[in-house]
Design an enzyme around this catalytic site. Sequence first.
Site, short mmCIF file in Angstrom:
data_model
loop_
_atom_site.label_atom_id
_atom_site.label_comp_id
_atom_site.label_asym_id
_atom_site.label_seq_id
_atom_site.Cartn_x
_atom_site.Cartn_y
_atom_site.Cartn_z
N ASP A 45 0.85 -1.20 0.00
CA ASP A 45 0.00 0.00 0.00
C ASP A 45 0.89 1.25 0.00
O ASP A 45 0.39 2.38 -0.07
CB ASP A 45 -1.00 0.00 1.17
CG ASP A 45 -0.34 0.04 2.53
OD1 ASP A 45 0.90 -0.12 2.61
OD2 ASP A 45 -1.06 0.22 3.54
N SER A 46 2.22 1.06 0.03
CA SER A 46 3.15 2.16 -0.22
C SER A 46 2.91 2.73 -1.62
O SER A 46 3.43 3.80 -1.96
CB SER A 46 4.60 1.69 -0.06
OG SER A 46 4.82 0.51 -0.79
N ASP A 84 -1.12 -6.31 -0.57
CA ASP A 84 -1.16 -5.65 0.74
C ASP A 84 -2.58 -5.13 0.98
O ASP A 84 -3.13 -4.42 0.13
CB ASP A 84 -0.17 -4.48 0.70
CG ASP A 84 0.31 -4.08 2.07
OD1 ASP A 84 -0.04 -4.74 3.06
OD2 ASP A 84 1.07 -3.08 2.15
N LYS A 113 -1.10 -9.59 2.64
CA LYS A 113 -0.37 -9.14 3.84
C LYS A 113 -1.25 -8.17 4.60
O LYS A 113 -1.97 -7.38 3.98
CB LYS A 113 0.93 -8.44 3.45
CG LYS A 113 1.63 -7.78 4.66
CD LYS A 113 2.97 -7.20 4.32
CE LYS A 113 2.96 -5.78 3.84
NZ LYS A 113 2.32 -4.80 4.77
N GLU A 115 -1.27 -5.67 8.39
CA GLU A 115 -0.47 -5.15 9.49
C GLU A 115 -1.08 -5.51 10.84
O GLU A 115 -2.31 -5.53 10.99
CB GLU A 115 -0.38 -3.61 9.37
CG GLU A 115 0.36 -3.16 8.12
CD GLU A 115 0.53 -1.64 8.04
OE1 GLU A 115 0.22 -0.94 9.01
OE2 GLU A 115 0.98 -1.18 6.97
N GLU A 182 9.40 -4.31 10.51
CA GLU A 182 9.80 -3.00 9.96
C GLU A 182 10.33 -2.06 11.06
O GLU A 182 9.70 -1.87 12.10
CB GLU A 182 8.58 -2.36 9.27
CG GLU A 182 8.89 -0.98 8.69
CD GLU A 182 7.91 -0.51 7.63
OE1 GLU A 182 6.98 -1.25 7.27
OE2 GLU A 182 8.09 0.62 7.15
O1 KIV Z 1 3.50 -1.14 1.69
C1 KIV Z 1 4.66 -1.56 1.69
O2 KIV Z 1 5.45 -1.32 0.78
C2 KIV Z 1 5.08 -2.37 2.82
C3 KIV Z 1 6.53 -2.69 2.93
C4 KIV Z 1 7.26 -1.49 3.36
C5 KIV Z 1 6.79 -3.84 3.80
O3 KIV Z 1 4.29 -2.72 3.64
#
Ligand code: KIV
Length: 265
Positions: A45-46, A84, A113, A115, A182
């Site tokens: 989600d970055s 994510d 994924k 969090e 992280e």
């Molecule tokens: O969103 C993302 O890119 C991440 C990584 C930094 C692990 O969660």
Amino acid sequence: MERVTPQYLIKKKKKGEKAVLLTAYDYITARIEDEAGIDVILVGDSYGTTVLGYSSTLPVTMQDMLPVVGAVRRGAERAMVIADMPYMSYQQSIEYAIRNAGRFMRLGVDGVKLEGGLAMKDTIKKLVDIGIPVMGHIGMTPQSYKKFGGYRVRGKKNTESLELLTDATALEDAGVFSIIVECVPEDVTRKITEEVKVPVYGIGAGRYCDGQILVVTDMLGLLSRETPKFVKEYAHIGNEVKKAISRYIEEVKQGIYPDENHTYF
Ligand code: KIV
């Protein structure tokens, strides 16, 4: 060509071999990463902060992520592709998490994924029970940056490092196939890596884990933005792109481009 699976990653950990993970947000980059031999491509989600220009990942929605996840999936053959789950796509209820994880799985990804540690245990357990591979993510989890008072290293205090160990164990019990850690001091990551049987991948978490993940735009030097200490720029692609565009502008202005070699007669 052996495709990357959760079992493959666990075998790698047992043999003491490092896995290498990277984010991607489009088909082209996913293809390049796959051809280069990246094991796991995370559609992070970055995407919100790197491509959409937001100042945090909180505004990112399922609607934003779905087409991007599809594009990355189409670009990768060998690598595992993980989607994510964006902010508020899994926190409300287990049913809501299943619904949204299912939307990603329908695009052909290999897992999702999300969090959070202990607080997410029941949700993750349910997802895994119904057949969805889940990657955990603990430490400085960006979706909770407001709770932490900003993007800062977690686990320096004894209470925090114990909390992280509890979180990692809870994730393992819930059935995750791997855990991202992280922005955590490396002695804490080392303890976590030794404690759990599933692979632990670090981002700003030091040397002693089962592999590393970076945000692709940071490691390629695509954006000229301030990056955290742990980021290493392996290239300065942003500068190269800027140079090429500046040259194009100059050549058009000066009548150098197009020349006869780039013209139909
Ligand atoms: O969103 C993302 O890119 C991440 C990584 C930094 C692990 O969660």
